[in-house]
Design a protein around this motif. Structure first.
Motif, PDB file in Angstrom:
ATOM      1  N   PHE A 227      49.579  26.358  41.586  1.00 45.42           N
ATOM      2  CA  PHE A 227      48.477  27.221  42.038  1.00 45.42           C
ATOM      3  C   PHE A 227      48.964  28.177  43.119  1.00 45.42           C
ATOM      4  O   PHE A 227      48.668  29.379  43.091  1.00 45.42           O
ATOM      5  N   VAL A 232      46.774  31.126  41.946  1.00 47.34           N
ATOM      6  CA  VAL A 232      45.481  30.542  41.579  1.00 47.34           C
ATOM      7  C   VAL A 232      44.796  30.063  42.853  1.00 47.34           C
ATOM      8  O   VAL A 232      45.445  29.428  43.698  1.00 47.34           O
ATOM      9  N   MET A 323      43.133  30.885  35.267  1.00 47.65           N
ATOM     10  CA  MET A 323      42.411  32.007  35.845  1.00 47.65           C
ATOM     11  C   MET A 323      41.381  32.567  34.867  1.00 47.65           C
ATOM     12  O   MET A 323      40.254  32.911  35.259  1.00 47.65           O
TER      13      MET A 323
END
Length: 344
Positions: A227, A232, A323
């Motif tokens: 992430f 993210v 996403m």
């Protein structure tokens, strides 16, 4: 297996029990001289290895194969590290990756073929026969005794290991130790400030910032790294999903509350702390489908990924899919939403 030895041992009957007894005396392994003292010759030892009764751990060190086979790579490293420490005697302590693996069985991306020790006498560092000898400013407060052996304490071991590995590896080690209550983030931060000039300390400090003690597996910690690396948004972890009337539906590894989206590293929601149907795959799939349908009925999206999706060559695609899921859930479920059935 035929054997000839000074003790007149000619058959393999009972030899496995002998190996187990000799290894138990040392904590799981046996030195060559232990076998020689018992009455075996080098050719007997080689025959035992060929027959699968003994496994060679390193030069002059063996273990009963029945004990070694079930071990994880990390547990096998600890066994070898203990044998190294015992052979070296006083004046050294396990450190770096080797000490970290004593404190937590979780690791990723560290070289398990190298044993790390720190010399307490201040001699010059060196590397020989698969062992790295470090020299450091080590005090009694930096050491603990585990299984009768000196080992660098958890916080320092985690920091040392992170300095010699990647940020991702450091996150796995630190997250596991925090999860088990072995270290606190504040301890690691203090070490990061104290040893900010150590080689590799930048990786270690980033790992401290990103590691999360709520992570329950290597895969979850690696997901957090993905992430961060791929942009993210950082999610909450171990989020309980409930119905409007408060009924427990599942526990999700990750949840992006503002997007009404959940994420599962291993592909399965958990009910309670553990999957109750781990030994019954068919029932696990059936129950998982029920939970998934109920989660979706609560207007929550979900993304799933596995170990392969965390690979460096694939994690960009995994992150893009997540996403897309976040944006879709935001469009579908946040408009006119009147409640959020998620509780951290």
């Amino acid at each position: 297996m035929a054997m000839s030895s000074g003790r007149g041992v000619h058959e393999s009957d009972g030899m496995e029990d002998v190996f187990l007894a000799l290894a138990a005396h040392r904590g799981g392994y046996v030195f060559r001289h232990d076998l020689i003292d018992y009455g075996l010759r080098d050719r007997d030892i080689r025959a035992a290895v060929r027959a699968g009764h003994l496994t060679r751990l390193r030069h002059g060190t063996y273990a009963p194969t029945s004990l070694v086979t079930p071990l994880s790579p990390e547990a096998k490293h600890v066994l070898i590290a203990y044998s190294v420490l015992d052979k070296l005697g006083p004046g050294v302590a396990l450190s770096h990756h080797s000490a970290a693996l004593v404190h937590t069985p979780q690791s990723f991306g560290v070289d398990l073929d190298i044993v790390h020790v720190t010399q307490l006498s201040g001699r010059h560092g060196r590397k020989e026969a698969g062992v790295v000898f470090h020299v450091g400013d080590t005090t009694e407060d930096d050491l603990v005794e585990v299984d009768g052996r000196l080992v660098v304490a958890p916080a320092r071991a985690a920091f040392e290991s992170a300095c010699r590995s990647s940020t991702e590896s450091g996150m796995v080690t630190m997250g596991a130790m925090m999860h088990d209550g072995k270290v606190a983030r504040e301890e690691l931060e203090q070490l990061g400030a104290t040893w900010e000039r150590w080689p590799g300390s930048r990786h270690a400090r980033i790992a401290i910032r990103l590691a999360d003690g709520r992570s329950e597996s290597v895969g979850e910690s690696r997901s957090l790294f993905m992430f961060w690396r791929e942009g993210v948004p950082r999610p909450e972890m171990q989020v309980i999903i409930r119905t409007e009337d408060g009924r427990h539906v599942a526990r999700s590894d990750f949840a992006w509350l503002l997007y009404r989206h959940t994420g599962e590293f291993d592909g399965l929601f958990k009910y309670g702390r553990l999957n109750s149907y781990a030994n019954d795959p068919g029932l696990a799939i059936t129950e998982e489908k029920k939970r998934e349908d109920l989660v979706r009925s609560l207007m929550l999206g979900m993304s799933r990924w596995t170990w392969a999706g965390l690979d460096e060559k694939r994690r960009g695609r995994t992150a893009r899919d997540i996403m897309l899921g976040l944006e879709q859930s935001k469009r579908l479920y946040t408009r006119n939403a009147t409640y959020i059935p998620l509780f951290v």
